[in-house]
Write a protein that holds these residues in place. Structure first.
Motif, mmCIF file in Angstrom:
data_model
loop_
_atom_site.group_PDB
_atom_site.id
_atom_site.type_symbol
_atom_site.label_atom_id
_atom_site.label_comp_id
_atom_site.label_asym_id
_atom_site.label_seq_id
_atom_site.Cartn_x
_atom_site.Cartn_y
_atom_site.Cartn_z
ATOM 1 N N HIS A 170 -32.220 -39.518 -32.432
ATOM 2 C CA HIS A 170 -31.791 -38.199 -31.971
ATOM 3 C C HIS A 170 -32.686 -37.123 -32.572
ATOM 4 C CE1 HIS A 170 -29.582 -37.646 -35.834
ATOM 5 N NE2 HIS A 170 -29.576 -36.358 -35.538
ATOM 6 N N THR A 174 -35.382 -28.729 -22.352
ATOM 7 C CA THR A 174 -34.637 -29.983 -22.379
ATOM 8 C C THR A 174 -35.553 -31.195 -22.430
ATOM 9 O OG1 THR A 174 -32.878 -28.889 -21.121
ATOM 10 C CG2 THR A 174 -32.833 -31.297 -21.193
ATOM 11 N N ALA A 200 -35.679 -34.155 -25.294
ATOM 12 C CA ALA A 200 -35.514 -35.530 -24.820
ATOM 13 C C ALA A 200 -36.688 -36.401 -25.239
ATOM 14 C CB ALA A 200 -35.370 -35.536 -23.297
ATOM 15 N N THR A 249 -28.173 -34.939 -18.183
ATOM 16 C CA THR A 249 -28.209 -33.525 -18.572
ATOM 17 C C THR A 249 -27.576 -32.675 -17.490
ATOM 18 O OG1 THR A 249 -29.653 -31.702 -19.274
ATOM 19 C CG2 THR A 249 -30.506 -33.164 -17.554
ATOM 20 N N ALA A 266 -29.789 -35.141 -23.127
ATOM 21 C CA ALA A 266 -30.473 -33.976 -23.701
ATOM 22 C C ALA A 266 -29.944 -32.693 -23.077
ATOM 23 C CB ALA A 266 -31.987 -34.084 -23.470
ATOM 24 N N ALA A 289 -30.606 -33.693 -28.508
ATOM 25 C CA ALA A 289 -30.856 -34.850 -27.647
ATOM 26 C C ALA A 289 -30.653 -36.136 -28.433
ATOM 27 C CB ALA A 289 -32.272 -34.806 -27.092
ATOM 28 N N ALA A 310 -25.313 -34.725 -25.023
ATOM 29 C CA ALA A 310 -26.078 -35.216 -26.165
ATOM 30 C C ALA A 310 -25.202 -35.508 -27.378
ATOM 31 C CB ALA A 310 -27.158 -34.212 -26.545
#
Length: 322
Positions: free
Chosen positions: A11, A52, A56, A81, A140, A162, A284
């Motif tokens: 993450h 994003t 990710a 997402t 994400a 994410a 996420a």
């Protein structure tokens, strides 16, 4: 029969930490109110141009390294997402480019805060087909870009981040069972709605609305439906809540998770939480919390329940037997 297992997780969160006191400088709220109502003390916010796909990509790179899998070994990429970089190209396509995953195809999946659960479920089917050796699932969100910072009922909850998982075939399988539901309802939670045209005009330009929610309605919906869903789902598998070692729920609100735990009669020590420091990171949240659990605890022989719930109203659970 081919099953699927999670090889590794990772993450990533943005560098900037926004405390409740920081937020109180731009919206009418206070640290005392936020902690009392949500349990959230801070959140990560993307303030340095990371979108994003960037979050990710970084989460995916961590998971790939831990799995010992090269990007060009991936067969597919699923990004869950509801705060994508844009409608097209997909965020997954941008991640594929960023990673150099030249042999992978990808797409975005949008089930709001339940996304990671639905993404893993989808990946599980592709792996079980026997056509793919490795798949990548990433949840994400850059929620901050969708917020109306004059709306304290929504803004105080959300953060950015994410989480990623590498999934591969397994003779035994880790994803043991699942149950998914959708109840179409756009009133309680909505974000990014684009109105259709009413007439042709030179100044037509697409406009989207900010994230909005009816907080009390969300709380009531989750704390009534989700415990029943969990109990019913586990019963179908011949299990009870006492058989589960860890619960990883959508990190919506600490008070909400505590209420679900109380209703199920389970101690909070079995519930993995990161909402206190990361805020509600939408889809996420589960991915990041599961990575934190996976990194800190030997899960061999454990039963883990992932339960997501979000706008739609969409909710579901995956039972992992590790």
């Amino acid at each position: 029969m081919i099953g699927s297992k999670i090889l590794a997780t990772g993450h990533y969160v943005p560098e900037d930490i926004v405390t409740n006191d920081d937020l109180a400088k731009v919206v009418d709220t206070s640290d005392e109110w936020i902690v009392a109502h949500t349990g959230i003390k801070s959140r990560r916010v993307s303030l340095r141009g990371e979108n994003t796909s960037d979050l990710a990509t970084k989460a995916a790179e961590i998971a790939l390294e831990r799995a010992g899998v090269a990007a060009d070994e991936l067969g597919f990429i699923i990004v869950t997402t509801f705060t994508p970089d844009g409608l097209a190209p997909s965020t997954a396509a941008l991640v594929q480019r960023n990673l150099g995953a030249k042999n992978a195809w990808g797409f975005d999946l949008s089930t709001a805060c339940a996304g990671f659960v639905f993404g893993l479920s989808t990946a599980d089917k592709f792996i079980k087909s026997g056509a793919y050796q490795y798949g990548l699932v990433i949840a994400a969100e850059v929620n901050s870009k969708m917020m109306d910072f004059s709306d304290r009922t929504s803004t105080v909850f959300f953060g950015d981040g994410a989480g990623a998982a590498i999934i591969a075939p397994s003779e035994e399988g880790v994803i043991a069972a699942e149950e998914m539901h959708t109840v179409g309802d756009e009133r309680v939670v909505h974000s990014g709605r684009i109105a259709p045209l009413e007439k042709l005009a030179a100044n037509n330009y697409p406009k989207i609305d900010a994230f909005a929610q009816e907080g009390r309605a969300v709380y009531n919906e989750v704390t009534t439906k989700i415990p029943d869903h969990i109990v019913t789902f586990l019963a179908k598998e011949g299990l009870t809540v006492d058989d589960i070692d860890y619960f990883v729920l959508h990190q919506a609100n600490l008070k909400m998770i505590e209420k679900v735990a109380e209703t199920l009669g389970q101690p909070m020590t079995k519930f993995v939480t990161n909402v206190q420091e990361y805020g509600n990171a939408s889809s996420a949240g589960i991915a990041m919390a599961f990575d934190q659990l996976n990194s800190q605890v030997d899960l061999t022989g454990k039963k883990v329940l992932l339960t997501g719930f979000g706008a739609g109203f969409t909710y579901g659970s995956l039972l992992l037997t590790i």
